[in-house]
Design a protein around this motif. Structure first.
Motif, mmCIF file in Angstrom:
data_model
loop_
_atom_site.group_PDB
_atom_site.id
_atom_site.type_symbol
_atom_site.label_atom_id
_atom_site.label_comp_id
_atom_site.label_asym_id
_atom_site.label_seq_id
_atom_site.Cartn_x
_atom_site.Cartn_y
_atom_site.Cartn_z
ATOM 1 N N ASN A 1 0.857 -1.179 0.000
ATOM 2 C CA ASN A 1 0.000 0.000 0.000
ATOM 3 C C ASN A 1 0.896 1.233 0.000
ATOM 4 O O ASN A 1 1.515 1.555 1.012
ATOM 5 N N SER B 1 -7.417 -1.609 0.981
ATOM 6 C CA SER B 1 -7.631 -0.256 0.485
ATOM 7 C C SER B 1 -7.064 -0.123 -0.929
ATOM 8 O O SER B 1 -7.533 -0.809 -1.839
ATOM 9 N N GLN B 2 -6.070 0.718 -1.134
ATOM 10 C CA GLN B 2 -5.457 0.840 -2.452
ATOM 11 C C GLN B 2 -5.073 -0.532 -2.997
ATOM 12 O O GLN B 2 -5.278 -0.834 -4.174
ATOM 13 N N ARG C 1 -8.057 -2.517 -4.212
ATOM 14 C CA ARG C 1 -8.479 -2.040 -5.522
ATOM 15 C C ARG C 1 -7.544 -2.570 -6.609
ATOM 16 O O ARG C 1 -7.980 -2.919 -7.713
ATOM 17 N N ALA D 1 -11.981 -2.553 -0.318
ATOM 18 C CA ALA D 1 -11.889 -1.963 -1.658
ATOM 19 C C ALA D 1 -13.250 -1.503 -2.164
ATOM 20 O O ALA D 1 -13.320 -0.701 -3.095
ATOM 21 N N LYS E 1 -14.698 -0.492 -6.139
ATOM 22 C CA LYS E 1 -13.746 0.260 -6.964
ATOM 23 C C LYS E 1 -12.657 -0.630 -7.542
ATOM 24 O O LYS E 1 -12.383 -1.726 -7.053
ATOM 25 N N ALA F 1 -8.746 0.484 -9.855
ATOM 26 C CA ALA F 1 -7.572 1.331 -9.612
ATOM 27 C C ALA F 1 -7.254 2.219 -10.807
ATOM 28 O O ALA F 1 -7.553 1.886 -11.956
ATOM 29 N N SER G 1 -7.921 7.221 -4.840
ATOM 30 C CA SER G 1 -9.102 6.384 -4.612
ATOM 31 C C SER G 1 -10.285 7.140 -5.184
ATOM 32 O O SER G 1 -10.782 8.093 -4.576
ATOM 33 N N TRP H 1 -14.616 9.233 -3.853
ATOM 34 C CA TRP H 1 -15.153 9.300 -2.509
ATOM 35 C C TRP H 1 -16.208 10.394 -2.525
ATOM 36 O O TRP H 1 -16.268 11.208 -3.447
ATOM 37 N N GLU I 1 -16.913 1.231 3.576
ATOM 38 C CA GLU I 1 -17.012 1.103 2.119
ATOM 39 C C GLU I 1 -18.466 1.194 1.647
ATOM 40 O O GLU I 1 -18.714 1.396 0.459
ATOM 41 N N SER J 1 -17.359 3.810 -0.750
ATOM 42 C CA SER J 1 -16.967 3.037 -1.932
ATOM 43 C C SER J 1 -18.112 2.206 -2.493
ATOM 44 O O SER J 1 -17.880 1.175 -3.127
ATOM 45 N N HIS K 1 -12.886 2.234 7.717
ATOM 46 C CA HIS K 1 -11.868 1.824 6.742
ATOM 47 C C HIS K 1 -10.564 1.475 7.448
ATOM 48 O O HIS K 1 -9.944 0.451 7.166
#
Length: 684
Positions: free
Chosen positions: A124, A339-340, A343, A371, A374, A376, A388, A391, A442, A446, A476
């Motif tokens: 990440n 998270s990132q 995705r 995630a 979503k 990337a 991201s 949002w 999320e 998300s 999150h």
């Protein structure tokens, strides 16, 4: 002669099927052509034993390896055809595109004592996120502490952990002991020997909510910002700058020449317009150059794991550290990331990189975490992997939040497309088993309802190889419950780590032994807890100082060629999950601390005055403690029973916690070690 050729063909087909799926080769893919691969691995340091020599059950001690890998990608390969600008990257004498990446491996010293499963943790932003969340290390820059500080169950189970750099938009700071940010070095896209030029979009927020960027001081009249890519101009009159106070505000064009000053090609100084608070959003469009071929991130991960699973030595003869006596110790491979990184994994599977150029499956199981729906912003020209998209307050108009949102292949009447995250890997027969893990956060940030509903809001059935788990009332990421940051409420302290650990262990059993994981716990319809925001508003308790807020993220189709992106006329429908009389989640996976609460826990928080008030507060959740006594509750006009009305003492409280923890252990949604830790909680 014909019979012999047919026999050879049948043998090739059988080998391909056994190794992870039959694919169709082009001339560039044939075994005689140059294939994308890792050519060299360099282990520069070994910490052995790790963790101060601690032994973990029957697996024994671990060691930590640090180094680099070097790879080449074939721009003519059909397996790489989806990589944006790979055809514009410089090539070596063999016509291959070269790259390198940091690598780190945490493995049992006695490899055969491990469980034969490689656990790849997608970095990440260069950080080994799981070492903090899953193993409890002190910080991201200290990957292997002198002594283990958190839960060690996954080490005791014998997993081998692997990390490799996949971002090339920041420099590596990885050091000899595995600290720092790990990165990759990918080439710049060029044409006729010159770097490409195009429009790049930066979103700049004064509160520093994104990626830990330092917030601008309230009294600051100017502030600086680092651009992702070099600018082709230092003339601020050649750029476009827009301003929004709130997420849904119409973008207002500003006179960039009077507000922005270039310090150099990568750094700008912005003069704060009068009246802007610290939630202000600036959208900057500028002529950028030197786009990185960032899609090589998917190729590099694919080929690193392919090498570690299938190659005994590199091309210089150096031994693969996961091979013993010429044989691979890796029987199965699992990828996870939060998270990132989650995705990243959804996009990795969607773009069909779970199969190497020899037709072999890479990951048997994938666990994308927090995630939502979503993907990337990676495989694009002028990509920004840290973004991201969409949002509720942040990153409107960026790629990564478009159809398809779910694993099932379906028709989307809004875009007019038929697609799904597993559509391509189903065709290449390389789909992994998948367990998606999300929190309530999320739901709000998300649009995770679109993981289990179609784009009209109707519930859908996930494919047989997919499970989904929604952890109720969690944020999150956990926060400090004594702080508010720039939010209205205190921050939610509950961590995703415990259920994530349990579900990774379940995935290990699913891919390794064929043991089915727990059934999905992810509300998709009214009968299992899916409701509209209006319905939730009607059931949410009227807590003094914490009024209900309707703000929620909603994705929408975007024409990314428009500058600025247009405020959407229509959104995809999203829904949320219901709560009980305390305001706590009651569906999905309900952790003991939520089922036996001392507060109202939520996966969202709202921004405070001076910070774009009432928009969602980034990725933060909220924590609203119960009154300690009945008298205090009555004085405060709080409808939620006080602690003394719920629990006469710690024994009663811990007994109730234990009952809920034991239930989750029996359902394989919590490890016994985590259950024991939770039961030690005491009343405030």
């Amino acid at each position: 002669m014909l019979k012999k050729r047919l026999s050879v063909l049948v043998l090739v087909v059988l080998v391909l099927v056994a190794s992870g799926g039959l694919i169709t080769y082009t001339e560039a893919d044939s075994p005689s052509a140059k294939q994308s691969r890792i050519t060299r691995i360099e282990i520069s340091n070994k910490i052995s034993p790790a963790f101060g020599g601690t032994s973990f059950g029957s697996v024994g001690r671990y060691e930590f390896l640090v180094g680099k890998v070097y790879g080449v990608a074939n721009p003519r390969s059909s397996r790489n055809k989806g990589i944006i600008d790979l055809d514009k990257a410089p090539r070596n004498d063999q016509g291959m595109v070269e790259y390198s990446a940091d690598i780190a491996i945490l493995k049992p010293i006695d490899v055969p004592k491990g469980n034969g499963q490689l656990l790849y943790d997608v970095l990440n932003r260069g950080r080994k996120f799981s070492l903090v969340m899953l193993l409890g290390t002190a910080n991201f820059a200290q990957p292997v502490p002198a002594q283990p500080t958190g839960d060690t169950t996954l080490l005791e189970q014998g997993f081998t952990w692997v990390w490799s750099g996949w971002q090339s938009d920041f420099p590596s700071t990885a050091n000899a002991v595995g600290g720092g940010a790990m990165a990759a070095v990918f080439p710049i896209a060029t044409e006729n020997g010159k770097a490409l030029v195009g429009t790049s979009h930066e979103e700049i927020r004064l509160d520093g909510s994104a990626l830990g960027v330092a917030a601008v001081a309230p009294s600051a009249l100017t502030f600086q910002w680092k651009l992702t890519y070099p600018s082709m101009t230092l003339d601020s009159s050649k750029i476009a700058l827009y301003y929004r106070k709130l997420a849904a505000s119409e973008p207002m064009k500003l006179d960039a020449s009077s507000i922005v000053r270039f310090i150099d090609e990568r750094t700008i100084e912005i003069k704060r317009p009068n009246g802007t608070d610290l939630g202000a959003i600036f959208n900057l469009y500028y002529p950028a150059t030197q786009p990185i071929v960032m899609g090589l991130a998917f190729v590099s991960v694919r080929d690193v794991i392919s090498f570690l699973r299938y190659a005994a030595v590199d091309e210089s003869g150096k031994q693969n550290p996961l091979f013993v006596a010429g044989k691979s110790s890796v029987k199965r491979a699992i990828a996870t990331g939060a998270s990132q990184s989650g995705r990243f994994l959804r996009d990795y599977v969607y773009q069909d990189f779970n199969i190497d150029e020899k037709g072999r499956r890479i990951f048997d199981g994938v666990v994308p975490t927090i995630a939502g729906a979503k993907r990337a912003f990676i495989n694009y020209r002028f990509a920004q992997p840290n973004v991201s998209p969409q949002w509720q307050h942040d990153y409107w108009g960026f790629p990564g939040a478009q159809f398809p949102f779910t694993y099932a292949t379906l028709f989307d009447p809004i875009s007019g497309k038929t697609d799904g995250l597993l559509k391509r890997c189903s065709e290449s027969k390389s789909c992994p088993k998948i367990m998606q893990v999300d929190t309530e956060s999320e739901t709000w940030g998300s649009y995770n309802s679109l993981v289990v509903t179609d784009t009209t809001g109707k519930p859908l059935v996930l494919p047989k190889n997919v499970r989904a788990y929604l952890i109720a009332s969690l944020a999150h990421v956990p926060g400090n419950p004594t702080m508010r940051a720039f939010c209205q409420q205190l921050l939610n302290p509950l961590s995703l780590a415990a259920p994530w650990r349990a579900l990774l262990a379940d995935m290990g059993q699913w891919v390794g032994q064929g043991i089915e994981p727990p059934t999905s716990r992810y509300p998709s319809r009214p009968s299992d807890g899916r409701v509209s925001v209006d319905q939730l508003a009607a059931m949410f308790p009227r807590i003094p100082g914490a009024p209900f807020n309707w703000a929620v993220s909603k994705p929408y189709p975007v024409d990314y060629s428009r500058v600025p992106w247009p405020v959407p006329a229509a959104f995809y429908p999203v829904s949320v999950t219901r709560v009980n009389a305390d305001g706590n989640g009651m569906d999905g996976v309900v952790m003991p601390q939520v089922a036996v609460p001392i507060a109202t826990y939520s996966g969202r928080n709202t921004r405070a005055e001076g910070f774009a008030q009432d928009d969602l507060c980034s990725i933060q959740g909220s924590y609203i403690p119960f009154a300690k006594t009945k008298a205090e509750r009555i004085t405060n006009n709080d409808p939620r029973p006080s602690l003394e009305e719920r629990y006469t003492d710690n024994v009663v409280y811990q007994t109730k916690l234990k009952a809920m923890a034991d239930k989750l252990v029996a359902e394989r949604l919590l490890l016994p070690s985590d259950a024991a830790s939770i039961v030690k909680n005491t009343l405030p």
